[in-house]
Structures are given as structure tokens and as C-alpha cells.
Scaffold this active site. Structure first.
Site, PDB file in Angstrom:
ATOM      1  N   HIS A 152       8.991   1.942  81.427  1.00  0.00           N
ATOM      2  CA  HIS A 152       8.489   1.586  82.748  1.00  0.00           C
ATOM      3  C   HIS A 152       7.124   0.952  82.630  1.00  0.00           C
ATOM      4  CE1 HIS A 152       8.306   1.392  86.968  1.00  0.00           C
ATOM      5  NE2 HIS A 152       7.417   2.283  87.135  1.00  0.00           N
ATOM      6  N   ASP A 165      11.033  -4.768  92.126  1.00  0.00           N
ATOM      7  CA  ASP A 165       9.915  -4.342  91.275  1.00  0.00           C
ATOM      8  C   ASP A 165      10.237  -4.494  89.783  1.00  0.00           C
ATOM      9  OD1 ASP A 165      11.651  -2.270  90.675  1.00  0.00           O
ATOM     10  OD2 ASP A 165      10.605  -0.791  91.924  1.00  0.00           O
ATOM     11  N   SER A 166       9.591  -3.684  88.948  1.00  0.00           N
ATOM     12  CA  SER A 166       9.759  -3.832  87.494  1.00  0.00           C
ATOM     13  C   SER A 166      11.194  -3.608  87.028  1.00  0.00           C
ATOM     14  CB  SER A 166       8.863  -2.842  86.757  1.00  0.00           C
ATOM     15  OG  SER A 166       9.192  -1.518  87.108  1.00  0.00           O
ATOM     16  N   SER A 167      11.990  -2.917  87.820  1.00  0.00           N
ATOM     17  CA  SER A 167      13.369  -2.686  87.403  1.00  0.00           C
ATOM     18  C   SER A 167      14.151  -3.996  87.306  1.00  0.00           C
ATOM     19  CB  SER A 167      14.060  -1.724  88.374  1.00  0.00           C
ATOM     20  OG  SER A 167      14.015  -2.221  89.689  1.00  0.00           O
ATOM     21  N   VAL A 168      13.672  -5.034  87.999  1.00  0.00           N
ATOM     22  CA  VAL A 168      14.391  -6.312  88.012  1.00  0.00           C
ATOM     23  C   VAL A 168      13.493  -7.541  87.780  1.00  0.00           C
ATOM     24  CG1 VAL A 168      16.369  -5.528  89.389  1.00  0.00           C
ATOM     25  CG2 VAL A 168      14.296  -6.290  90.555  1.00  0.00           C
TER      26      VAL A 168
END
Ligand code: NAG
Length: 300
Positions: free
Chosen positions: A300, A38-41
Site C-alpha cells: 500500500h 485511489d492507489s488500488s487502481v
């Protein structure tokens, strides 16, 4: 400063994947990093799809080379970029859907991740982003392209020697389970929902294993109750972290760790590590001064 703390956290992860438990002291060379999640990567895949969940505008990217927003949900680079550099590969990892990159660029690392997605199929549909299962389809297409580009033998080596990074799950709780009554109706308690997600994680890893993956990092959840949005809407204790969400993160992480132990026992030749961002992130949130000056953190 933020770069340094990222790095020390992941050095232990990479060392585990490369050396194995107490084996050869020589660091094996990683030919490529392959990233799902997801957005973390995500390094920019959402730029290429029809969704409102984008980060291709300021102040995203203010600390990126050239100070430009790239589609990373960050002021600068994201974790896989740092890992790639640490492995002696590129300083930044290309997003698979970015048309400015070719298979020659992807051969040493590629990101299939999409901000807003989750283990559960419904999560991706909330913001119309790339479902987790679809990321495997892109990966299969990538393998075919890699075979044409490198030849059978070399492509096979790359696929089996590459480090696979999976980082996903926060949105399943924050955009899905706690928002959609239909999901709660379908799965029941949050523990039952966690078990469903662990089942999806297991299938996913079995899937990429059958396609050749051997060295895999499965990421846990951060203290998701401390995300700025969750603190802002915390009615019980205004601007404090949401304790319930944090407890769920810890509980879910325990289940993922159990899955990792199980897979390492059951699947020949696999080496999975559980990479837990919870405690180091909590420390950054509680004692940011230990990490120098942050001018924007935990976006985030
Ligand atoms: C999610 O959707 C895909 C594609 O339709 C399907 O193959 C998969 O079984 C679904 N996963 C679950 C857990 O329902």
C-alpha cells in the site's frame, strides 16, 4: 499465481457487466475501461503531481515487465491492468497525466485515479493528491478529446459501452476520519461519516451517468485493518489485524451494496455491480498458500 486469483475474482464482475442478468450468451465487446479511485487502481497519475505519495522507486514494480517502478503501488500490475487484458484490450492501462500517452492510447482505456485520495474532499488534501471530484473534470476533458479523435458517433458509443471502475474509500478512514479530529468533529460517529461517503458515491455515479456512463463497477473496501501499517501500529494486539477497522469496512460495504441496488432500480439503462474485495483478500491474508507463492503482497 497472484495473477490467476485476481482474474478469477474479476471474471464474475465483468461477466455480470457484459451479459446482464441471464441475458444474451454472447459477450459484448468492451471498447474501453475508464477508472476512478485511489492507489488500488492508480497506474501512475501521482508521478505527474506535487505530492510525497509516490511509488516511482524500487522495490515497486519489481515484477512489472522490465522490472521497473511505474507509479503503481504494486510489485507488478494493478487490477485494472488485468481487467483490461481480460477484455482483450491493452495489457496495461495508461495514467491520464502521463505525458508519454496520447488520446490514441487513452481511447481504449484510461486511469484518472490518484493514490491517497478519497470520497471526502479533505482526504485528498492530506497528501495533496487528486481529489475525487477533480477526476470527473479530467474525465470531461477526456470526453472532449475523444470526440475530436473518434468523431461524435463513435465517441458516444465508446462512452456508453465502456466499463467504468471505481475503487476508493480506504483513505477516508485511515488517513482522514481516524487521524483528523476535525473530521470526527464535523461528521460525528463513524456511521455518520460512512453515510456522508455513500452520499458522495451516489452523486459521483449520478454525475458520470449524466455524462453517458452506463456500466459501472463500484468497489468496496478491503480488510483495511490488515494493511501492514495498521498491523504494525496495533497496540491492542501487536501485528494482528485491527478488528475495528475491518468491522467498519464490512459495515461500509453493506451500505455501498445498498446504494448499488437502489441505483439499479432508479436509473434507467444503468447497470451497476458492487465488487467486493473483502472476503477474497481476507482469505489471501489468512491462507496465502492457497494462492501459490507471494513474495510481496497487499502493498500500500
Ligand atoms: C468538494 O469540493 C468540490 C470542489 O470545490 C465541490 O464542488 C464539492 O461540492 C465538494 N464536495 C463536498 C461533499 O463537499
Amino acid at each position: 499465481m497472484a495473477e490467476k486469483s485476481h482474474l478469477s475474482f474479476f471474471i464474475s464482475l465483468i461477466a455480470t457487466l457484459l451479459l446482464g442478468p441471464g441475458l444474451s450468451p454472447v459477450r459484448a465487446k468492451v471498447p474501453a475501461l475508464i477508472v476512478f479511485g485511489d492507489s488500488s487502481v492508480d497506474t501512475g497519475n501521482n508521478n505527474g503531481i506535487q505530492t510525497v505519495l509516490k511509488s516511482n522507486f524500487e522495490p515497486y514494480g519489481q515484477d512489472f515487465e522490465g522490472g521497473r517502478p511505474t507509479g503503481r503501488f504494486s510489485n507488478g500490475r494493478v487490477t485494472p491492468d488485468f481487467l483490461s487484458e481480460y477484455c482483450g484490450l491493452k495489457k496495461t492501462l495508461p495514467a491520464y497525466l502521463d505525458p508519454s500517452y496520447k488520446i490514441a492510447d487513452f481511447a481504449t482505456g484510461v486511469v484518472f485515479a490518484s493514490a491517497g485520495t478519497g470520497y471526502d474532499n479533505t482526504t485528498a488534501s492530506v497528501l495533496n493528491v487528486i481529489p475525487f471530484w477533480k477526476q470527473i473534470q479530467y474525465y470531461m476533458e477526456y470526453r472532449d478529446r475523444l470526440r475530436k479523435y473518434l468523431g461524435d458517433q463513435k465517441a458516444k458509443e465508446t462512452v456508453s459501452e465502456a466499463v467504468y471502475i471505481i475503487s476508493i474509500g480506504t483513505n477516508d478512514f485511515l488517513e482522514n476520519y481516524y487521524v483528523l479530529p476535525t473530521t470526527r468533529l464535523q461528521y460525528g460517529t463513524v456511521q455518520q461519516f460512512e453515510d456522508h461517503l455513500v452520499g458522495v458515491a451516489k452523486k459521483f455515479i449520478e454525475n458520470i451517468y449524466s455524462l453517458g456512463a452506463r456500466k459501472i463497477s463500484l468497489g468496496g473496501l478491503p480488510p483495511m485493518g490488515c494493511l501492514p501499517l495498521e498491523r504494525t501500529i496495533n497496540f491492542l494486539a501487536v501485528s494482528e489485524c485491527n478488528e475495528e477497522y475491518n468491522n467498519v469496512a464490512v459495515e461500509f460495504n453493506g451500505k455501498l451494496k445498498g446504494l448499488v441496488d437502489q441505483l439499479n432500480k432508479e436509473m434507467p439503462g444503468i447497470r451497476v455491480v458492487f465488487s467486493n474485495p473483502y472476503y477474497i483478500m481476507m482469505q489471501m491474508i489468512k491462507r496465502p498458500s492457497l494462492y501459490g507463492e507471494f513474495n510481496s503482497c497487499f502493498c500500500h
